[in-house]
Design a protein around this motif. Structure first.
Motif, short mmCIF file in Angstrom:
data_model
loop_
_atom_site.label_atom_id
_atom_site.label_comp_id
_atom_site.label_asym_id
_atom_site.label_seq_id
_atom_site.Cartn_x
_atom_site.Cartn_y
_atom_site.Cartn_z
N ILE A 4 6.91 6.10 -21.57
CA ILE A 4 5.76 5.32 -21.14
C ILE A 4 5.73 4.00 -21.91
N HIS A 52 6.38 3.45 -16.41
CA HIS A 52 7.31 4.48 -16.87
C HIS A 52 8.73 3.91 -16.80
N SER A 195 6.13 13.93 -19.48
CA SER A 195 5.21 12.85 -19.87
C SER A 195 3.97 12.77 -18.99
#
Length: 291
Positions: A4, A52, A195
């Motif tokens: 991220i 991302h 994530s």
């Protein structure tokens, strides 16, 4: 390595709703919908943007500007009466999803994934703007509601959901062995790297989902759609007036239990005026990811 790179929030205009919508007082929906004389102050229509490694991920897509420019956007008759009583929108020129992403330095063509917390109009408004290559994730239970006979009275505008050229990826979170997300026991891994986890949070609608963001060196974040309209009410278990009250209380308990595990975790709702500040503060305190 944290995949991220950046998290931000944009708003595709504002919405005013009834106070009983924001927080139930026990009055049946049809009663307050037809008798309430008050509106809230304008509330943001938040879209969360996650950069991302593998492309842009959106949580919700905001309100369609055509809802305030096209007289035929909403249904007529009894259903139209419901929509007129339920909400009033302000989506100025320059507030489309494409415009808001451009202001953040992004091209909407770079959106790889769009997660829809649920299918109400103020969460699906950017569908027509998304690239056809984007994966659009929605809970299978939510999709199943769209083609039911009286779906329009449940806030599902079929003609704005089944958009030509737009296809959905139906998601059903599966049981996972991850004590770090307790009391949640089911999740869907959006990017396959842990994530971004979709958590089932039904109540507002049967297929409502929330998104848990986790990354090394940053606080976890929980994007909750319309589970709540602000974090103060969430913490006090004061639930919205639209949806299944028992389900909303149960989900609120789960969200609060998860929040107790992670005191630094911001809970970011779709219409909370404080959300942008909560996000900025969480990121600033860790100083690792720009807003």
């Amino acid at each position: 390595m944290n995949p991220i790179k950046r998290v931000t929030v944009v708003s595709t205009g504002t919405v005013r709703i009834r106070p009983e919508h924001v927080e139930t007082n026990g009055t049946p929906l049809l009663w307050w919908l037809n008798t309430s004389r008050r509106w809230t102050d304008p509330l943001p229509i938040n879209v969360y943007v996650i950069e991302h490694d593998r492309g842009l991920v959106l949580f919700d897509t905001g309100q369609d500007r055509r809802s305030v420019t096209d007289p035929g956007y909403f249904p007529g008759g009894p259903a139209g009466h419901v929509y007129r009583r339920l909400a009033t929108f302000d989506v100025p020129a320059g507030a489309t999803l494409t415009d808001r992403l451009r202001e953040q330095g992004y091209d909407i063509a770079d959106v790889r994934v769009a997660v829809l917390s649920h299918l109400h109009q103020d969460h699906i408004g950017g569908l027509r703007e998304l690239p056809r290559s984007a994966r659009i994730l929605v809970h299978a239970a939510e999709l199943a509601e769209v083609d039911k006979r009286f779906a329009v009275f449940a806030g599902l505008l079929r003609e704005h959901i089944h958009v030509p050229g737009v296809s959905f990826t139906a998601v059903t979170p599966q049981r996972v062995d991850d004590p770090a997300i307790a009391p949640f026991t089911h999740a869907h891994d959006v990017m396959g790297d842990g994530s971004l986890l979709l958590l089932p949070t039904p109540g507002h609608t049967p297929g409502s989902m929330s998104l848990l963001l986790r990354g090394a060196g940053m606080p976890p974040m929980l994007f909750v759609g319309d589970v709540t309209y602000d974090v103060r009410r969430l913490a006090a278990d004061r639930v919205p007036g639209v949806g299944d009250a028992a389900g909303l209380h149960e989900v609120t308990g789960r969200v609060n239990a998860l929040a107790a595990r992670y005191p630094s975790m911001p809970i970011l709702a779709a219409h909370d005026p404080a959300a942008a500040g909560l996000l900025a503060r969480a990121l600033a305190e860790h100083g690792t990811i720009p807003v």
